[in-house]
Design an enzyme around this catalytic site. Sequence first.
Site, PDB file in Angstrom:
ATOM      1  N   ASP A 101      -2.231  -4.870  -0.259  1.00 56.83           N
ATOM      2  CA  ASP A 101      -1.940  -6.196   0.282  1.00 56.83           C
ATOM      3  C   ASP A 101      -2.809  -6.539   1.487  1.00 56.83           C
ATOM      4  O   ASP A 101      -3.217  -7.698   1.656  1.00 56.83           O
ATOM      5  CB  ASP A 101      -0.457  -6.338   0.622  1.00 56.83           C
ATOM      6  CG  ASP A 101       0.094  -5.191   1.457  1.00 56.83           C
ATOM      7  OD1 ASP A 101      -0.661  -4.282   1.844  1.00 56.83           O
ATOM      8  OD2 ASP A 101       1.318  -5.202   1.719  1.00 56.83           O
ATOM      9  N   GLN A 108       0.810  -1.211   0.000  1.00 51.88           N
ATOM     10  CA  GLN A 108       0.000   0.000   0.000  1.00 51.88           C
ATOM     11  C   GLN A 108       0.854   1.277   0.000  1.00 51.88           C
ATOM     12  O   GLN A 108       2.039   1.253   0.326  1.00 51.88           O
ATOM     13  CB  GLN A 108      -0.904   0.013   1.232  1.00 51.88           C
ATOM     14  CG  GLN A 108      -2.056  -0.951   1.175  1.00 51.88           C
ATOM     15  CD  GLN A 108      -2.998  -0.747   2.348  1.00 51.88           C
ATOM     16  OE1 GLN A 108      -3.032  -1.566   3.254  1.00 51.88           O
ATOM     17  NE2 GLN A 108      -3.739   0.341   2.339  1.00 51.88           N
ATOM     18  N   HIS A 109       0.205   2.373  -0.359  1.00 55.23           N
ATOM     19  CA  HIS A 109       0.678   3.757  -0.142  1.00 55.23           C
ATOM     20  C   HIS A 109       1.820   4.227  -1.039  1.00 55.23           C
ATOM     21  O   HIS A 109       2.079   5.423  -1.109  1.00 55.23           O
ATOM     22  CB  HIS A 109       1.137   3.982   1.301  1.00 55.23           C
ATOM     23  CG  HIS A 109       0.224   3.470   2.350  1.00 55.23           C
ATOM     24  ND1 HIS A 109      -1.129   3.732   2.348  1.00 55.23           N
ATOM     25  CD2 HIS A 109       0.457   2.702   3.449  1.00 55.23           C
ATOM     26  CE1 HIS A 109      -1.680   3.151   3.415  1.00 55.23           C
ATOM     27  NE2 HIS A 109      -0.743   2.521   4.079  1.00 55.23           N
TER      28      HIS A 109
END
Length: 497
Positions: A242, A79-80
């Site tokens: 994820d 992520q991110h």
Amino acid sequence: MAIIVGIDVGTQSTKTLWYDTTSRKTLALTQKAYGLTERPDGTREQDASWWIEAIIACFSQVDPAIREQVEAIGVSGQQHGFVPVDAAGEVIRPVKLWNDTSTAAECGELNHALGGMDDLLSREGNPILPGYTASKILWLKKHEQQSYDRLDMILLPHDYVNFFLTGEYSMEYGDASGTALMDIRSRTWSERILAAVDSERDLRKMLPPLREASEPAGHVCSRAAGLLGIPRGVLVSSGGGDNMMGAIGTGTVADGPLTMSLGTSGTVFGCYSHPVIDSKGRLAAFCSSSGAWLPLLCTMNCTVATERVRELFGKDVKSFDALAMEAPVGSGGLVMLPYFNGERTPNYPHGKGCLMGFTSENMTEAHISRAAMESAVFGLKYGLDAFKELGFPITEIRLIGGGAKSGPWRHMVADVCDVPVVVPQVTEAAAFGAVLQAYWAWGTEKGEPEELTDIITEHVVLDGNSACMPNASVVPLYQEAYVRYLSYVGNVAPLFS
């Protein structure tokens, strides 16, 4: 036979899981590792090309006869991360990852401009933390103006892999909610946050179209099909972060169970039918990749602590676990704060690893090893407490990640959290969640739709042999040790926040 592939683009490696939905068997599991660029200022970066090279390598390890029968692909991604793409579809610079803390100053600037944590929680649902994407965009604007001027599309890691596979841009609500650019309650982009990042350019034009969890991101293009040795036109589902894929892969798509992941980072999350906003900011308020919401706690440092100590003492995994179990519960008063990469929960971007409470009795390899294990679980119990305070009944913890394979880890989680623990049979939860989401989208496109919950009931199996119940005689000892741990966490705030 319908063969579905799950691709999991992680921090340390990319994995692919090849699943036959008829026999309900994993046909192949492949993996390719890669590196990480680290700098003392908190920089944590990877080249997006490494992920594509790893995917190609993973596919090349699978029998061509299996590859030719692929019907759908789902992608899970860390992520991110901020993947900046120009108008030609080229990645402009290395990708700043979820564990990059070099944007702490930009976080402070954005939080201040937007009224602080309380205002952001009440309006959008999330504060802006160094791990999230928003501050990375501002960092690029402030520090690499020429690169920022080229920016045409803002992608997350799994979005970029979907783009490689399909040639089309898209973004899915679950992963998008981790950018800190979204109003979680309405599932729309926040105009005021976008303006705070850049008041001159319209960032909405740089964000891909949002897809529902059951929608495809597209279909495999000719170029990707040739590189991977699969048929052109294979469906690619919307995919997700994820943790969102891990929720599907463990069957955490309704109230009750929580999933806990013991990996490089640590996470604990549940799935609910309504937005969950923690007024204290401990839980991130995310959307799920199943059409609901996914409140989540993330610690940047989980098994990284035990791996560093294990390497220091020259132990293999089993020997390390055995060594740690030689020390008593609570490590004789020794406490580790494993903030090797800074920390996100609590928000200590300048954090450093600490060992505190040494005595002549507990200054041993066994005590230090156990303190490292306990620190990882204590950090996640912090999130479990938030779920309880918000009134959510917790029936069990479904444990995934490297630590889930270890009996001592499973028992420690059950005893620290005072909740039953069980492990899914398919341990690669993120890749398996991507498989199940892709199977869901594939059936819908064929005109044979199934409910995701029905698919999960059919395919997610829990390993009863791995189940651990809390030990009533040990739980109070961990409660005492956890209180001691929290006191140290609070006292280092002036140093690390």
